[in-house]
Design a protein around this motif. Structure first.
Motif, PDB file in Angstrom:
ATOM      1  N   GLY A 105      -2.247   9.608  -1.152  1.00 52.81           N
ATOM      2  CA  GLY A 105      -1.853  10.065   0.140  1.00 52.81           C
ATOM      3  C   GLY A 105      -1.872  11.800   0.309  1.00 52.81           C
ATOM      4  O   GLY A 105      -2.439  11.913   1.366  1.00 52.81           O
ATOM      5  N   THR A 106      -1.016  12.137  -0.930  1.00 56.85           N
ATOM      6  CA  THR A 106      -0.652  13.612  -0.254  1.00 56.85           C
ATOM      7  C   THR A 106      -2.477  14.298  -0.180  1.00 56.85           C
ATOM      8  O   THR A 106      -2.100  14.982   1.123  1.00 56.85           O
ATOM      9  CB  THR A 106       0.152  14.746  -1.006  1.00 56.85           C
ATOM     10  N   PRO A 107      -3.096  14.434  -0.997  1.00 57.19           N
ATOM     11  CA  PRO A 107      -4.385  14.650  -0.534  1.00 57.19           C
ATOM     12  C   PRO A 107      -5.114  15.025   0.571  1.00 57.19           C
ATOM     13  O   PRO A 107      -5.775  15.514   1.290  1.00 57.19           O
ATOM     14  CB  PRO A 107      -5.087  14.283  -2.231  1.00 57.19           C
ATOM     15  N   PHE A 108      -4.889  13.302   0.923  1.00 59.54           N
ATOM     16  CA  PHE A 108      -5.740  13.302   2.696  1.00 59.54           C
ATOM     17  C   PHE A 108      -5.117  14.011   3.824  1.00 59.54           C
ATOM     18  O   PHE A 108      -5.311  14.038   5.188  1.00 59.54           O
ATOM     19  CB  PHE A 108      -5.511  11.762   2.456  1.00 59.54           C
ATOM     20  N   TYR A 109      -3.865  14.425   3.569  1.00 60.37           N
ATOM     21  CA  TYR A 109      -2.810  14.298   4.357  1.00 60.37           C
ATOM     22  C   TYR A 109      -2.295  16.438   4.091  1.00 60.37           C
ATOM     23  O   TYR A 109      -0.978  16.079   4.640  1.00 60.37           O
ATOM     24  CB  TYR A 109      -1.846  12.840   4.572  1.00 60.37           C
ATOM     25  N   LEU A 110      -3.334  16.718   3.470  1.00 63.61           N
ATOM     26  CA  LEU A 110      -2.287  18.356   3.330  1.00 63.61           C
ATOM     27  C   LEU A 110      -2.101  19.602   4.813  1.00 63.61           C
ATOM     28  O   LEU A 110      -0.927  19.821   4.074  1.00 63.61           O
ATOM     29  CB  LEU A 110      -3.411  19.175   2.397  1.00 63.61           C
ATOM     30  N   HIS A 111      -2.474  18.533   5.222  1.00 62.33           N
ATOM     31  CA  HIS A 111      -1.905  19.843   6.830  1.00 62.33           C
ATOM     32  C   HIS A 111      -0.595  18.910   7.446  1.00 62.33           C
ATOM     33  O   HIS A 111      -0.037  19.140   8.546  1.00 62.33           O
ATOM     34  CB  HIS A 111      -2.592  19.092   8.207  1.00 62.33           C
ATOM     35  N   HIS A 112      -0.034  18.132   5.998  1.00 63.67           N
ATOM     36  CA  HIS A 112       1.187  17.483   6.609  1.00 63.67           C
ATOM     37  C   HIS A 112       2.583  17.893   5.775  1.00 63.67           C
ATOM     38  O   HIS A 112       3.227  16.991   6.005  1.00 63.67           O
ATOM     39  CB  HIS A 112       1.895  16.700   7.185  1.00 63.67           C
TER      40      HIS A 112
ATOM     41  N   MET B 156     -11.116   8.070   9.453  1.00 62.34           N
ATOM     42  CA  MET B 156     -11.442   7.442   7.952  1.00 62.34           C
ATOM     43  C   MET B 156     -10.480   7.684   7.542  1.00 62.34           C
ATOM     44  O   MET B 156     -10.584   6.479   6.220  1.00 62.34           O
ATOM     45  CB  MET B 156     -12.838   7.998   8.449  1.00 62.34           C
ATOM     46  N   LYS B 157     -10.016   8.498   6.902  1.00 61.80           N
ATOM     47  CA  LYS B 157      -8.912   8.657   5.790  1.00 61.80           C
ATOM     48  C   LYS B 157      -8.328   8.000   6.398  1.00 61.80           C
ATOM     49  O   LYS B 157      -7.202   7.038   5.117  1.00 61.80           O
ATOM     50  CB  LYS B 157      -8.401  10.336   6.282  1.00 61.80           C
ATOM     51  N   ASP B 158      -7.683   7.432   7.639  1.00 62.03           N
ATOM     52  CA  ASP B 158      -6.263   6.303   7.532  1.00 62.03           C
ATOM     53  C   ASP B 158      -6.919   4.917   7.028  1.00 62.03           C
ATOM     54  O   ASP B 158      -6.213   4.314   6.206  1.00 62.03           O
ATOM     55  CB  ASP B 158      -6.160   5.864   9.144  1.00 62.03           C
ATOM     56  N   TYR B 159      -7.856   4.996   7.628  1.00 62.86           N
ATOM     57  CA  TYR B 159      -8.416   3.599   7.037  1.00 62.86           C
ATOM     58  C   TYR B 159      -9.135   3.423   5.793  1.00 62.86           C
ATOM     59  O   TYR B 159      -7.944   2.811   5.068  1.00 62.86           O
ATOM     60  CB  TYR B 159      -9.959   3.523   8.194  1.00 62.86           C
ATOM     61  N   ILE B 160      -9.305   4.515   4.788  1.00 65.85           N
ATOM     62  CA  ILE B 160      -9.057   4.624   2.960  1.00 65.85           C
ATOM     63  C   ILE B 160      -7.626   3.469   2.658  1.00 65.85           C
ATOM     64  O   ILE B 160      -6.697   3.762   1.356  1.00 65.85           O
ATOM     65  CB  ILE B 160      -9.878   5.891   3.119  1.00 65.85           C
ATOM     66  N   VAL B 161      -6.147   5.454   3.303  1.00 65.56           N
ATOM     67  CA  VAL B 161      -5.505   4.732   2.880  1.00 65.56           C
ATOM     68  C   VAL B 161      -4.255   3.808   2.660  1.00 65.56           C
ATOM     69  O   VAL B 161      -3.895   3.097   2.128  1.00 65.56           O
ATOM     70  CB  VAL B 161      -4.254   5.976   3.400  1.00 65.56           C
ATOM     71  N   GLU B 162      -4.631   3.062   4.351  1.00 69.17           N
ATOM     72  CA  GLU B 162      -4.349   1.561   4.705  1.00 69.17           C
ATOM     73  C   GLU B 162      -5.209   0.934   3.958  1.00 69.17           C
ATOM     74  O   GLU B 162      -4.726  -0.420   3.173  1.00 69.17           O
ATOM     75  CB  GLU B 162      -4.612   1.485   5.828  1.00 69.17           C
TER      76      GLU B 162
ATOM     77  N   ASN C  73      14.387   5.931  11.115  1.00 74.72           N
ATOM     78  CA  ASN C  73      14.428   6.334  11.866  1.00 74.72           C
ATOM     79  C   ASN C  73      12.526   6.633  11.679  1.00 74.72           C
ATOM     80  O   ASN C  73      11.669   7.537  12.387  1.00 74.72           O
ATOM     81  CB  ASN C  73      14.810   7.144  12.901  1.00 74.72           C
ATOM     82  N   THR C  74      12.314   6.297  10.690  1.00 76.13           N
ATOM     83  CA  THR C  74      10.906   6.773  10.266  1.00 76.13           C
ATOM     84  C   THR C  74       9.939   6.268  10.710  1.00 76.13           C
ATOM     85  O   THR C  74       9.924   4.540  10.938  1.00 76.13           O
ATOM     86  CB  THR C  74      10.232   6.803   8.825  1.00 76.13           C
ATOM     87  N   GLY C  75       7.843   6.584  10.921  1.00 76.15           N
ATOM     88  CA  GLY C  75       7.207   5.873  12.213  1.00 76.15           C
ATOM     89  C   GLY C  75       6.832   4.979  10.872  1.00 76.15           C
ATOM     90  O   GLY C  75       6.788   4.589  10.543  1.00 76.15           O
ATOM     91  N   ILE C  76       5.585   4.585  11.352  1.00 77.46           N
ATOM     92  CA  ILE C  76       4.871   3.832  11.274  1.00 77.46           C
ATOM     93  C   ILE C  76       3.667   4.037  10.491  1.00 77.46           C
ATOM     94  O   ILE C  76       2.730   3.347  10.054  1.00 77.46           O
ATOM     95  CB  ILE C  76       4.374   2.526  11.690  1.00 77.46           C
ATOM     96  N   SER C  77       2.800   5.645  11.136  1.00 79.16           N
ATOM     97  CA  SER C  77       1.138   5.839  10.492  1.00 79.16           C
ATOM     98  C   SER C  77       1.114   5.738   9.272  1.00 79.16           C
ATOM     99  O   SER C  77       2.579   6.088   9.013  1.00 79.16           O
ATOM    100  CB  SER C  77       1.318   7.498  11.551  1.00 79.16           C
TER     101      SER C  77
END
Length: 150
Positions: A104-111, A1-7, A72-76
């Protein structure tokens, strides 16, 4: 769901950004022409990146996909945020970069470790984010990467 929101946030912000903030002239080239460039050239690798990911060139945003190729960065979504951290480390400063990082960072703190790693990689590379890549399409990707320590 977070991917969808950010996209969706990206989709809604991309067109106004393209229209009102990007002052560059769109490249007069398409994916099929890029794929005719010499193998390993920046042009060919850009065409291959677009083709592999089922993308087309977005006018005035061509440099974005070039950065994907060179780093060489992916697209996720996490990769996209990471690429902005890379560019921040490389010295780029733009409203859009800060919007992506801050939203974006708050959605992906685990990264967060990945993001900081990308920032460090960008800092270690010589500044290249400002180059006119449209004039470099015949240059081998590896040469650009070695020259700028990407």
């Amino acid at each position: 769901m977070k991917d969808y929101i950010v996209e969706k946030m990206y989709e809604y912000s991309r067109k106004p950004y393209q229209k009102y903030f990007k002052k560059s002239i769109p490249w007069e080239i398409d994916k099929d022409v890029l794929l005719q460039y010499p193998k390993n050239s920046l042009g060919f690798e850009l065409g291959h990146f677009l083709d592999r990911n089922h993308f087309d060139i977005q006018p005035k945003l061509e440099d974005h996909d070039i950065i994907h190729v060179l780093t060489n960065t992916g697209i996720s979504v996490a990769d996209e945020i990471g690429m902005q951290y890379y560019l921040l480390g490389n010295g780029k400063r733009s409203l859009y970069l800060f919007m992506v990082i801050l939203s974006g960072t708050p959605f992906y703190l685990h990264h967060i470790n990945y993001f900081f790693q990308q920032f460090k990689r960008g800092k270690q590379a010589l500044p290249f984010h400002y180059l006119d890549f449209s004039k470099m399409l015949l240059i081998p990707v590896q040469s650009i990467q070695e020259t700028f320590k990407i």
